[in-house]
Design an enzyme around this catalytic site. Structure first.
Site, PDB file in Angstrom:
ATOM      1  N   GLU A 146       9.595  -4.352  10.266  1.00 13.04           N
ATOM      2  CA  GLU A 146      10.085  -3.253   9.636  1.00 13.04           C
ATOM      3  C   GLU A 146      10.600  -2.156  10.742  1.00 13.04           C
ATOM      4  O   GLU A 146      10.071  -2.168  11.777  1.00 13.04           O
ATOM      5  CB  GLU A 146       8.871  -2.540   9.211  1.00 13.04           C
ATOM      6  CG  GLU A 146       9.201  -1.120   8.248  1.00 13.04           C
ATOM      7  CD  GLU A 146       8.269  -0.600   7.502  1.00 13.04           C
ATOM      8  OE1 GLU A 146       7.096  -1.322   7.263  1.00 13.04           O
ATOM      9  OE2 GLU A 146       8.594   0.694   7.034  1.00 13.04           O
ATOM     10  N   ASP A 184       0.838  -1.170   0.075  1.00 18.83           N
ATOM     11  CA  ASP A 184       0.106  -0.047  -0.070  1.00 18.83           C
ATOM     12  C   ASP A 184       0.988   1.255   0.041  1.00 18.83           C
ATOM     13  O   ASP A 184       0.540   2.344  -0.356  1.00 18.83           O
ATOM     14  CB  ASP A 184      -0.975  -0.095   1.219  1.00 18.83           C
ATOM     15  CG  ASP A 184      -0.286   0.149   2.535  1.00 18.83           C
ATOM     16  OD1 ASP A 184       0.946  -0.109   2.417  1.00 18.83           O
ATOM     17  OD2 ASP A 184      -1.198   0.432   3.339  1.00 18.83           O
ATOM     18  N   SER A 185       2.206   0.955  -0.072  1.00 15.26           N
ATOM     19  CA  SER A 185       3.165   2.240  -0.365  1.00 15.26           C
ATOM     20  C   SER A 185       2.804   2.834  -1.753  1.00 15.26           C
ATOM     21  O   SER A 185       3.448   3.884  -1.829  1.00 15.26           O
ATOM     22  CB  SER A 185       4.553   1.605  -0.137  1.00 15.26           C
ATOM     23  OG  SER A 185       4.775   0.694  -0.823  1.00 15.26           O
ATOM     24  N   GLU A 212      -1.082  -5.459   8.807  1.00 17.99           N
ATOM     25  CA  GLU A 212      -0.430  -4.630   9.645  1.00 17.99           C
ATOM     26  C   GLU A 212      -0.724  -4.942  11.263  1.00 17.99           C
ATOM     27  O   GLU A 212      -1.954  -4.820  11.203  1.00 17.99           O
ATOM     28  CB  GLU A 212      -0.112  -3.404   9.432  1.00 17.99           C
ATOM     29  CG  GLU A 212       0.527  -2.875   8.209  1.00 17.99           C
ATOM     30  CD  GLU A 212       0.741  -1.402   8.000  1.00 17.99           C
ATOM     31  OE1 GLU A 212       0.461  -0.482   8.884  1.00 17.99           O
ATOM     32  OE2 GLU A 212       1.329  -0.913   7.145  1.00 17.99           O
ATOM     33  N   LYS A 229      -0.865  -9.607   3.011  1.00 16.39           N
ATOM     34  CA  LYS A 229      -0.213  -9.138   4.112  1.00 16.39           C
ATOM     35  C   LYS A 229      -0.967  -8.034   4.992  1.00 16.39           C
ATOM     36  O   LYS A 229      -1.797  -7.233   4.336  1.00 16.39           O
ATOM     37  CB  LYS A 229       1.006  -8.445   3.786  1.00 16.39           C
ATOM     38  CG  LYS A 229       1.739  -7.851   4.961  1.00 16.39           C
ATOM     39  CD  LYS A 229       2.965  -7.192   4.423  1.00 16.39           C
ATOM     40  CE  LYS A 229       3.203  -6.017   3.987  1.00 16.39           C
ATOM     41  NZ  LYS A 229       2.523  -4.915   4.719  1.00 16.39           N
ATOM     42  N   ASP A 262      -1.389  -6.203  -0.320  1.00 16.56           N
ATOM     43  CA  ASP A 262      -1.111  -5.515   1.018  1.00 16.56           C
ATOM     44  C   ASP A 262      -2.313  -5.061   1.433  1.00 16.56           C
ATOM     45  O   ASP A 262      -2.953  -4.227   0.623  1.00 16.56           O
ATOM     46  CB  ASP A 262      -0.189  -4.389   0.891  1.00 16.56           C
ATOM     47  CG  ASP A 262       0.421  -4.036   2.174  1.00 16.56           C
ATOM     48  OD1 ASP A 262       0.168  -4.758   3.194  1.00 16.56           O
ATOM     49  OD2 ASP A 262       1.092  -3.076   2.146  1.00 16.56           O
TER      50      ASP A 262
HETATM   51  O1  KIV Z   1       3.426  -0.791   1.537  1.00 19.56           O
HETATM   52  C1  KIV Z   1       4.543  -1.398   1.738  1.00 19.56           C
HETATM   53  O2  KIV Z   1       5.429  -1.443   0.880  1.00 19.56           O
HETATM   54  C2  KIV Z   1       4.704  -2.060   2.878  1.00 19.56           C
HETATM   55  C3  KIV Z   1       6.423  -1.936   3.079  1.00 19.56           C
HETATM   56  C4  KIV Z   1       6.607  -0.583   3.804  1.00 19.56           C
HETATM   57  C5  KIV Z   1       6.800  -2.886   4.159  1.00 19.56           C
HETATM   58  O3  KIV Z   1       4.104  -2.585   3.855  1.00 19.56           O
END
Ligand code: KIV
Length: 283
Positions: A185, A47-48, A118, A116, A86
């Site tokens: 992280e 989600d970056s 968080e 994934k 994500d």
């Molecule tokens: O969104 C992402 O790229 C991530 C990384 C910062 C680990 O979750």
């Protein structure tokens, strides 16, 4: 020869034999295609993308639809890589039911291999339910960008005895809940090493030092594209921003001066047609 896509079993075998796994984020077809050609083991459609593609200040505004569209493009670019979708902010926090439904969307609409999310103990019910639904879930602890407000900013985590112990508790709870792997992280290397040694599942690092079962980096950082800020753990392997600006400037210069397009960039009329056209038009 095309590389065989890794499975959960391969990832565990790699951990057990001490073979390091390398992965990178990708948000589009081309980056995914290049990652596959470069022999990456996994791709995260992070989600970056909110910051790297859409120019948001953080990841909070990112939606499920955006994550699905980018995951679909990545899957097309890298059909034989293990792709992880994500889960964006508020796609799993509201309820366990929503978490399972949204994880399922990644599988059904973007053909990902895992998702994934968080958080530690507070998202274990979601991890268990998604895993019980037959999907692969990766945990993510330490600096968790979606809750950076609560953490007081994009700051390293686990630097004191109390916070390191909390991370260890989170990691163990995530493993028990059924996650197949864990991403850590911005945590001191010593803490990451303890996590790797205490967990049977693979533990991957982004900014958590070398003593992990593998390393993740953000593609825009590796390529030197993202310019808003550079975290301490980033190593830029290229300066694509500089190269891009140079190429755009050269194109603008040549188009303005008329040296582009040159003869070799133009289409020719069919032989004998030009004089006839001139005659018809009287020019
Ligand atoms: O969104 C992402 O790229 C991530 C990384 C910062 C680990 O979750």
């Amino acid at each position: 020869m095309e590389k065989k896509k890794l499975s959960r079993i391969d990832l565990k075998k790699m951990k057990d034999s001490g073979q390091k796994l390398v992965w990178i984020t990708a948000y589009d077809y081309w980056t995914a295609h290049f990652a596959e050609q470069a022999g990456m083991d996994m791709i995260l459609v992070g989600d970056s993308l909110g910051m790297c593609i859409y120019g948001y200040e953080g990841t909070v505004p990112v939606t499920m639809d955006q994550c699905i569209w980018h995951s679909e493009a990545v899957r097309r670019g890298a059909p034989s890589i293990f792709v992880i979708g994500d889960m964006p902010f508020l796609s799993y926090q509201v309820s366990v039911e929503e978490a399972v439904r949204n994880a399922g969307r990644f599988y059904k609409e973007a053909n990902v291999d895992a998702i994934k999310l968080e958080g530690g103990q507070r998202v274990c019910a979601q991890i268990k339910a998604i895993a019980d639904g037959g999907m692969l879930v990766m945990g993510h602890i330490g600096l968790t960008p979606q809750s950076s407000g609560q953490l007081g900013g994009f700051k390293a985590q686990g630097r004191t005895v109390e916070t390191a112990q909390e991370l260890i508790k989170d990691a163990k709870a995530i493993e028990v809940a059924g996650a197949f792997a864990l991403l850590v992280e911005a945590v001191p290397p010593e803490v990451c090493k303890i996590l790797r040694n205490q967990l049977a599942i693979p533990v991957y690092s982004i900014g958590a030092g070398p003593d992990a079962d593998g390393q993740l980096m953000i593609c825009s950082d590796v390529l030197g594209i993202f310019q808003a800020f550079t975290p301490k753990f980033v190593k830029k392997y290229e300066n694509i921003a500089e190269k891009t600006i140079r190429a755009f400037k050269k194109y603008a210069e040549e188009a303005r001066s008329g040296s582009f397009p040159a003869d070799e960039h133009t289409y020719k009329m069919v032989k004998g047609e030009l004089p006839k056209l001139k005659e018809v038009l009287s020019v």
